[in-house]
Design a protein around this motif. Structure first.
Motif, short mmCIF file in Angstrom:
data_model
loop_
_atom_site.label_atom_id
_atom_site.label_comp_id
_atom_site.label_asym_id
_atom_site.label_seq_id
_atom_site.Cartn_x
_atom_site.Cartn_y
_atom_site.Cartn_z
N LEU A 145 0.83 -1.21 0.00
CA LEU A 145 0.00 0.00 0.00
C LEU A 145 0.87 1.26 0.00
O LEU A 145 0.53 2.26 -0.63
CB LEU A 145 -0.89 -0.02 1.24
N ILE A 146 1.99 1.21 0.71
CA ILE A 146 2.89 2.36 0.76
C ILE A 146 3.60 2.52 -0.58
O ILE A 146 3.74 3.63 -1.09
CB ILE A 146 3.89 2.20 1.91
N TRP A 147 4.03 1.39 -1.16
CA TRP A 147 4.62 1.46 -2.50
C TRP A 147 3.62 2.06 -3.48
O TRP A 147 3.99 2.83 -4.36
CB TRP A 147 5.06 0.08 -2.97
N LEU A 149 1.36 4.27 -2.90
CA LEU A 149 1.35 5.73 -2.71
C LEU A 149 2.52 6.37 -3.46
O LEU A 149 2.38 7.42 -4.08
CB LEU A 149 1.44 6.06 -1.23
N ILE A 150 3.67 5.72 -3.37
CA ILE A 150 4.86 6.29 -4.03
C ILE A 150 4.71 6.22 -5.55
O ILE A 150 4.97 7.19 -6.26
CB ILE A 150 6.12 5.55 -3.56
N TRP A 151 4.24 5.06 -6.07
CA TRP A 151 4.13 4.91 -7.52
C TRP A 151 3.06 5.81 -8.11
O TRP A 151 3.15 6.19 -9.27
CB TRP A 151 3.87 3.45 -7.89
N ASN A 153 2.64 8.81 -7.39
CA ASN A 153 3.34 10.04 -7.71
C ASN A 153 4.04 9.97 -9.06
O ASN A 153 4.29 10.98 -9.69
CB ASN A 153 4.40 10.34 -6.65
N VAL A 154 4.40 8.75 -9.47
CA VAL A 154 5.20 8.59 -10.67
C VAL A 154 4.33 8.40 -11.91
O VAL A 154 4.48 9.12 -12.89
CB VAL A 154 6.18 7.40 -10.51
N VAL A 155 3.40 7.42 -11.87
CA VAL A 155 2.63 7.12 -13.07
C VAL A 155 1.18 7.58 -12.95
O VAL A 155 0.39 7.30 -13.85
CB VAL A 155 2.66 5.62 -13.42
N PRO A 159 -4.69 1.63 -12.27
CA PRO A 159 -4.21 0.27 -12.00
C PRO A 159 -2.71 0.08 -12.25
O PRO A 159 -2.11 -0.80 -11.65
CB PRO A 159 -5.04 -0.60 -12.93
N PHE A 160 -2.14 0.87 -13.16
CA PHE A 160 -0.73 0.69 -13.46
C PHE A 160 0.12 0.89 -12.20
O PHE A 160 1.07 0.14 -11.93
CB PHE A 160 -0.31 1.66 -14.57
N VAL A 163 -0.04 -2.25 -10.25
CA VAL A 163 0.85 -3.29 -10.78
C VAL A 163 2.27 -3.07 -10.27
O VAL A 163 2.93 -3.99 -9.76
CB VAL A 163 0.84 -3.27 -12.32
N LEU A 164 2.74 -1.83 -10.39
CA LEU A 164 4.11 -1.52 -9.97
C LEU A 164 4.28 -1.73 -8.46
O LEU A 164 5.32 -2.23 -8.02
CB LEU A 164 4.47 -0.09 -10.35
#
Lengths: 289, 294
Positions: A145-147, A149-151, A153-155, A159-160, A163-164
């Motif tokens: 769940l924390i990852w 939140l970070i992703w 910000n990126v994509v 859903p993408f 996945v990341l």
């Protein structure tokens, strides 16, 4: 049952005699009792302290229970409202499954080289292995769940990012499992291939891969199964899947929709469970599980 | 040294070779079909999940920048230069951390108690009928499958915001997960003591207490510890939905872009999880050692 109780009475009638003949068995073991009592007291004390620190009052519990009963009765029968909603939910469920599948496979592919590298028989340098393993632990220690939140910000939302997030948090677990699989591989088939004139490549292809691949495949399948569960909630932070709708319907108190979605999740997880168990049986045989 | 390799008569060898190549061909076919199915489902999943490698590639520097940014304070200096500034909220955070641990602990105890009560009905060898077995197994399955956070969302609505909702969510999920492990342990127990107690006129609870429990107790405790470990991780994110613990602060820090707070909180969580992993691993090895020494 009366036969048993007659037997029971007969046995218990003998108790005094038994006690006289085998005093050792009936003598209480005080040191063991003290230990058990102490452990129990500490555990119970912590439990009570925990409950007290959360300021839980009986009024609140009974209120909540009443509320809960109301909610449960409102949940039945499960329903999806309009047909348009049904399609939205089905698409979200599809997203959840897609996130689990792609995330797991992506994580497995990325983890593969690191996992091989972190195996004792591949990387004999102690410090290198130590650093690699601690980084896996760190990645694993951060929840998906924390990852997510970070992703995001990126994509961006969607859903993408899910996945990341699943892939990232799985890299840590997979790398660890793969390196253990390689370490546990039997050396004899490899030596056998070399001894009968095979090249190094042959040794890896026919000696190592057939041992490692089924283990890896079954682990990946198992993770697809468990990631389906994680992917159902990853939408709560906006990373796609059914979690978004579930959170929304709970917050807007649409309980019939909530129970419908929970049913959908239960069915989907059961189906994935069944498929992956079948495939795992097919890959590594029945007794290994 | 020359060793003669025994050569089979020609027709026999040919039959064997034919059987071998047909077996290999069948296996290849199977693998090909499997790969095709996998690729097809991947393509579908790719399309559904809106995977966009270009967007990923174009924005990848944001990810590395984000990770890099975590190590710098608001004033642009590295976090290692000023620990007091980095961990400015230590007092508040350690209170939240304690709350997280208590959520995990109380939830685990409640869940373990529930799983303990249900596991004997769900174990094929000691259950008292098909109906209790069926009901207990379905109940465990349900609580195991519904994710913790969904329970937490529900309980936050019903019991209000706060750690109590988190405790209940952790407890219910634990009940389902651990109940399954427990009934599997019970099913593997030796039945002779059980039969002995029943034959001597013992009742069902007595047979469980004196014949089954001594066999399974250390395994039960070991699984309970493992579950506590997992629940600490789970409790750390309960705050995401308002169910108490350190997750609330973490979510806030991430959403408001307090980068150094994010790294400080992550460090606290990861460190705690690792410490607890180490501690429970020790305890579990001790318990398993007891089990084998018995």
């Amino acid at each position: 049952m009366s036969g048993a109780s007659a037997l029971r009475r007969a046995m218990l009638a003998e108790r005094a005699g038994l006690e006289a003949r085998h005093p050792g068995i009936f003598r209480p073991d005080w040191s063991q009792r003290l230990w058990r009592g102490l452990v129990f007291a500490v555990l119970a004390g912590l439990f009570v302290y925990g409950l007290m620190s959360m300021e839980i009052s009986w009024a609140r519990i009974s209120n909540g229970m009443g509320e809960m009963a109301k909610v449960l009765s409102v949940m039945l029968p499960p329903s999806y409202g309009t047909e348009a909603k049904l399609w939205v939910y089905l698409k979200a469920l599809g997203e959840t499954l897609a996130i689990a599948l792609l995330g797991t496979l992506l994580g497995a592919m990325l983890a593969f080289p690191f996992g091989i590298l972190a195996a004792r028989n591949v990387l004999p340098v102690w410090i290198g292995r130590f650093l690699l393993r601690r980084s896996f632990d760190t990645i694993r220690g951060v929840d998906a769940l924390i990852w997510a939140l970070i992703w995001i910000n990126v994509v961006g939302l969607g859903p993408f990012a899910g996945v990341l997030a699943i892939a990232t948090s799985d890299i840590g677990s997979f790398a660890k499992l793969f390196s253990e699989a390689v370490e546990n591989a039997d050396k004899k088939p490899v030596e056998g291939v070399v001894a009968s004139g095979g090249s190094r490549l042959h040794a890896v292809r026919f000696g190592l891969i057939p041992q490692v691949l089924p283990v890896i495949a079954s682990q990946v399948l198992y993770y697809i199964e468990s990631n389906t569960r994680s992917a159902t909630i990853i939408g709560i932070v906006g990373a796609g899947g059914i979690g978004l709708h579930l959170a929304e319907q709970i917050r807007t108190l649409e309980w019939q929709h909530v129970s419908f979605m929970v049913l959908m999740i239960l069915v989907a997880v059961a189906v994935i469970d069944m498929i992956s168990t079948q495939l795992r049986f097919a890959i590594i045989g029945r007794r290994a599980i | 040294m020359v060793t003669a390799v025994p050569v089979l008569p020609e027709p026999q060898a040919r039959a064997l070779a034919a059987a071998y190549s047909s077996a290999v061909a069948a296996k290849r076919m199977q693998t090909l079909i499997g790969v095709a199915v996998l690729l097809a489902s991947l393509a579908v999943a790719w399309w559904i999940a809106e995977v966009d490698p270009w967007k990923f590639w174009a924005n990848l520097d944001k990810f590395t920048a984000y990770i890099g940014r975590l190590f710098f304070l608001e004033n642009g200096q590295g976090v290692w230069t000023d620990f007091r500034e980095w961990f400015w909220g230590l007092q508040k955070w350690s209170g939240k951390l304690l709350e997280t641990l208590l959520i995990a602990y109380v939830g685990t105890i409640l869940g373990v108690l529930g799983g303990f009560l249900l596991c004997f009905a769900a174990a094929q060898n000691v259950t008292r009928g098909r109906l209790p077995l069926f009901v207990a197994r379905r109940v465990l399955e349900f609580f195991r499958t519904v994710p913790e956070l969904v329970f937490a969302l529900l309980f936050v609505q019903v019991f209000g915001l706060g750690p109590f909702a988190g405790v209940l969510a952790v407890a219910l999920h634990t009940l389902g997960a651990i109940g399954k492990l427990y009934y599997e342990v019970v099913e593997n127990a030796d039945m002779k003591p059980f039969e002995g107690v029943v034959a001597a006129g013992g009742t069902w609870p007595e047979a469980l207490r004196f014949a089954i429990l001594p066999q399974v107790a250390s395994n039960f405790a070991s699984y309970g510890l493992l579950r506590f470990e997992i629940n600490v991780r789970g409790a750390a994110i309960m705050g995401f939905v308002g169910a108490g613990g350190i997750g609330q602060d973490l979510l806030e820090a991430v959403q408001k872009f307090y980068y150094s707070d994010v790294s400080a909180l992550l460090l606290i969580i990861i460190g705690t999880v690792m410490l607890i992993d180490l501690g429970t691993e020790r305890l579990r090895h001790y318990l398993i050692g007891q089990e084998q020494g018995r």
